[in-house]
Structures are given as structure tokens and as C-alpha cells.
Design an enzyme around this catalytic site. Structure first.
Site, PDB file in Angstrom:
ATOM      1  N   LYS A 192       8.120  24.389   9.628  1.00 49.37           N
ATOM      2  CA  LYS A 192       7.730  25.765   9.932  1.00 49.37           C
ATOM      3  C   LYS A 192       6.293  26.017   9.476  1.00 49.37           C
ATOM      4  CE  LYS A 192      12.435  27.574   9.657  1.00 49.37           C
ATOM      5  NZ  LYS A 192      13.354  28.539   8.993  1.00 49.37           N
ATOM      6  N   GLU A 211       3.462   5.156  -5.352  1.00 47.89           N
ATOM      7  CA  GLU A 211       4.272   5.671  -4.249  1.00 47.89           C
ATOM      8  C   GLU A 211       4.706   7.100  -4.548  1.00 47.89           C
ATOM      9  OE1 GLU A 211       7.965   4.509  -1.268  1.00 47.89           O
ATOM     10  OE2 GLU A 211       6.951   2.969  -2.476  1.00 47.89           O
ATOM     11  N   ASP A 262       8.928  15.101   3.297  1.00 50.42           N
ATOM     12  CA  ASP A 262       9.516  16.288   3.908  1.00 50.42           C
ATOM     13  C   ASP A 262       8.469  16.936   4.804  1.00 50.42           C
ATOM     14  OD1 ASP A 262      10.592  18.852   4.485  1.00 50.42           O
ATOM     15  OD2 ASP A 262      11.821  18.757   2.675  1.00 50.42           O
ATOM     16  N   GLU A 319      13.822   5.606   7.618  1.00 47.78           N
ATOM     17  CA  GLU A 319      13.304   5.143   8.898  1.00 47.78           C
ATOM     18  C   GLU A 319      14.437   4.688   9.810  1.00 47.78           C
ATOM     19  OE1 GLU A 319      10.604   1.531  10.743  1.00 47.78           O
ATOM     20  OE2 GLU A 319      10.339   2.085   8.637  1.00 47.78           O
ATOM     21  N   THR A 329      12.908   1.461   5.590  1.00 45.08           N
ATOM     22  CA  THR A 329      13.709   2.186   4.611  1.00 45.08           C
ATOM     23  C   THR A 329      14.909   2.826   5.305  1.00 45.08           C
ATOM     24  OG1 THR A 329      12.574   4.308   4.893  1.00 45.08           O
ATOM     25  CG2 THR A 329      11.597   2.720   3.336  1.00 45.08           C
ATOM     26  N   ARG A 330      15.838   3.337   4.512  1.00 46.29           N
ATOM     27  CA  ARG A 330      17.010   3.975   5.102  1.00 46.29           C
ATOM     28  C   ARG A 330      16.626   5.220   5.903  1.00 46.29           C
ATOM     29  NH1 ARG A 330      20.743   5.448   0.162  1.00 46.29           N
ATOM     30  NH2 ARG A 330      20.119   3.303  -0.374  1.00 46.29           N
ATOM     31  N   GLU A 389       9.511  10.330  -7.915  1.00 46.41           N
ATOM     32  CA  GLU A 389      10.555  10.891  -7.055  1.00 46.41           C
ATOM     33  C   GLU A 389      11.284  11.990  -7.828  1.00 46.41           C
ATOM     34  OE1 GLU A 389      12.999  12.078  -4.484  1.00 46.41           O
ATOM     35  OE2 GLU A 389      11.811  10.366  -3.794  1.00 46.41           O
ATOM     36  N   ASP A 409       7.225  15.517 -10.358  1.00 48.06           N
ATOM     37  CA  ASP A 409       6.082  15.752  -9.483  1.00 48.06           C
ATOM     38  C   ASP A 409       5.105  14.584  -9.512  1.00 48.06           C
ATOM     39  OD1 ASP A 409       4.042  16.867  -7.993  1.00 48.06           O
ATOM     40  OD2 ASP A 409       3.322  18.142  -9.613  1.00 48.06           O
ATOM     41  N   ASP A 421       8.328  10.193  11.050  1.00 40.46           N
ATOM     42  CA  ASP A 421       8.981  10.212  12.355  1.00 40.46           C
ATOM     43  C   ASP A 421       8.980  11.627  12.924  1.00 40.46           C
ATOM     44  OD1 ASP A 421      12.235  11.240  11.869  1.00 40.46           O
ATOM     45  OD2 ASP A 421      11.004  10.713  10.156  1.00 40.46           O
TER      46      ASP A 421
END
Length: 241
Positions: free
Chosen positions: A140, A62, A136, A213, A210-211, A87, A114, A172
Site C-alpha cells: 500500500k 543479511e 516485506d 522464493e 529459499t522457502r 531477523e 532491527d 517476487d
């Protein structure tokens, strides 16, 4: 317009965004000090299921696990599988450690940093699943090269997945969705598993909320669930990897 800009995440060799948030409470700091060293992925060398868990087993990876809800759910559901979560955000790692402790999950290993540096050390064809959920979006245009959904990372994921393995991507953000579809459209190493709209508009079984979402839905955002199967086609080898 090309989906691959010079300097995508496989070649930038740096992380963007914050890596720590609010100060940790004493119990959280204890998790970091005592549990994280036991569960951390080795800093050097090849990374295999046997090396991490003592014997071969299906391996999941993940990228950016947030607070670890999805990873913990999957690890609890599949106790005979192994999970690697990466993470860079300290408070997210603490959240995952809490899930591991509370659910008694021996089949998870963590890396705070990473994800691509770890992914590169996994043997080609060793992974059964790769997850990239609500990354993320860097909306832009000038930041597009920072998106994890870029040609370089996708080629790396393709190399590490076994034929028949699955890459799951969730977002999303409509800009990121369009970008991801452009990157993945026609990719010879991946077959999109959606046959009709409900296949990517409804959360599949075994894919918990997940939180991030839940927050997106509270804000009235649409959420998309993308599933791709690794084909038998040999992935392209990039000189950037």
C-alpha cells in the site's frame, strides 16, 4: 515522486509486523536458550570481523534472513568469510540456529531484532556483501515509508560496503520491484550488474533458493534477482542516519 519519504526505516526507530509465531518445541527453545547467546552480536559497541570471529575476514550482512537457508548456504560455501544475520522473527532465528547446529557453521553471528541498528555500528567500508532477499513489500502506498528499499537504508548500505562490494536484492513483488528500481536508478554509489534480462530473471550462481522464493514460484510469481556493485563514489551522508 520522491523515493524518500520522511520517516523511512532509518528514522522510524520501530519494527513492523509480528516477532513470534507458533510456540517453540522443547528442542527449539533449547537452541534459543543455549546457542543464541553464544552467537549473538554484542548489544553495544563497534562491530568488526575481528571482534566477532577473532581475526579479520570478508564480512557479509543479511537483512531479514527468514529461516536462514540462504545465509547458511553461503556460510557453508565460504567458511573463511564471516556472516552477520539480522531477523526480528523468533521462529526464523530458530530456523537459522538449526542450520548452524546441523551444518556446524562457526562463521555466523545473529541478531534478533532491527538490522539497521546493527548495520549502523559496523565501520564504513567494512562489508563485502549485503543481502536483502524477499523483504516485506508493504504494497500500500501509505506504507511505502516502511520499505527497507528507501533512500535512507540504501545510503547506509552504501556507506558500509567497501568499493567493489555487492548489494543483492531479491523480490517476487512487482510493486516492490518498481519501487526498488526507482530508488536505485542512477544511484552514484551503485552500479547495476545486469547487462540483459536474463541477468536478473535467472538466479545467479551461489544464490540458493529459499522457502519464500519456492512459495512464490508455486503461486506463479515471477522472481527478480538484482545485483549492484559498490562504486568508488563517496555515498551521500544523510542527517537522518
Amino acid at each position: 515522486m520522491t523515493a524518500h519519504k520522511s520517516g523511512d526505516p532509518t528514522t522510524l526507530n520501530r519494527l513492523y509486523g509480528r516477532q513470534s509465531g507458533h510456540k517453540l518445541r522443547a528442542g527449539q527453545q533449547e537452541l534459543v536458550d543455549r546457542l543464541l547467546p553464544i552467537l549473538s552480536v554484542p548489544e553495544e559497541g563497534e562491530i568488526t570481523a575481528e571482534g566477532l570471529f577473532g581475526h579479520d575476514r570478508p564480512l557479509h550482512f543479511e537483512i531479514g534472513f527468514g529461516a536462514g537457508e540462504h545465509m547458511a548456504y553461503r556460510a557453508d560455501m565460504l567458511p573463511d568469510h564471516g556472516f552477520i544475520g539480522c531477523e526480528p522473527f523468533l521462529n526464523g532465528v530458530v530456523g537459522a540456529l538449526g542450520h548452524i547446529r546441523d551444518k556446524g557453521l562457526p562463521n555466523i553471528r545473529l541478531h534478533m531484532g532491527d538490522a539497521l541498528s546493527v548495520l549502523k555500528r559496523i565501520p564504513d567500508g567494512a562489508l563485502s556483501f549485503v543481502y536483502l532477499l524477499h523483504p516485506d513489500p508493504w504494497p500500500k502506498a501509505r506504507h511505502a515509508k516502511r520499505r527497507m528499499m528507501n533512500k535512507g537504508p540504501v545510503e547506509l548500505i552504501a556507506r558500509k560496503l567497501k568499493p567493489g562490494g555487492e548489494f543483492r536484492f531479491g523480490t517476487d513483488h512487482p510493486v516492490y520491484l518498481r519501487w526498488a528500481l526507482m530508488v536505485m536508478n542512477g544511484h552514484p554509489a551503485f552500479e547495476w550488474l545486469a547487462k540483459e534480462p536474463r541477468d536478473f530473471l535467472a538466479r545467479p550462481g551461489g544464490w540458493p533458493e529459499t522457502r519464500y522464493e519456492a512459495k512464490a514460484r508455486r503461486q506463479g510469481h515471477e522472481v527478480w534477482y538484482m545485483r549492484y556493485r559498490r562504486t568508488d563514489t563517496k555515498p551521500e551522508m544523510s542527517s537522518d542516519l
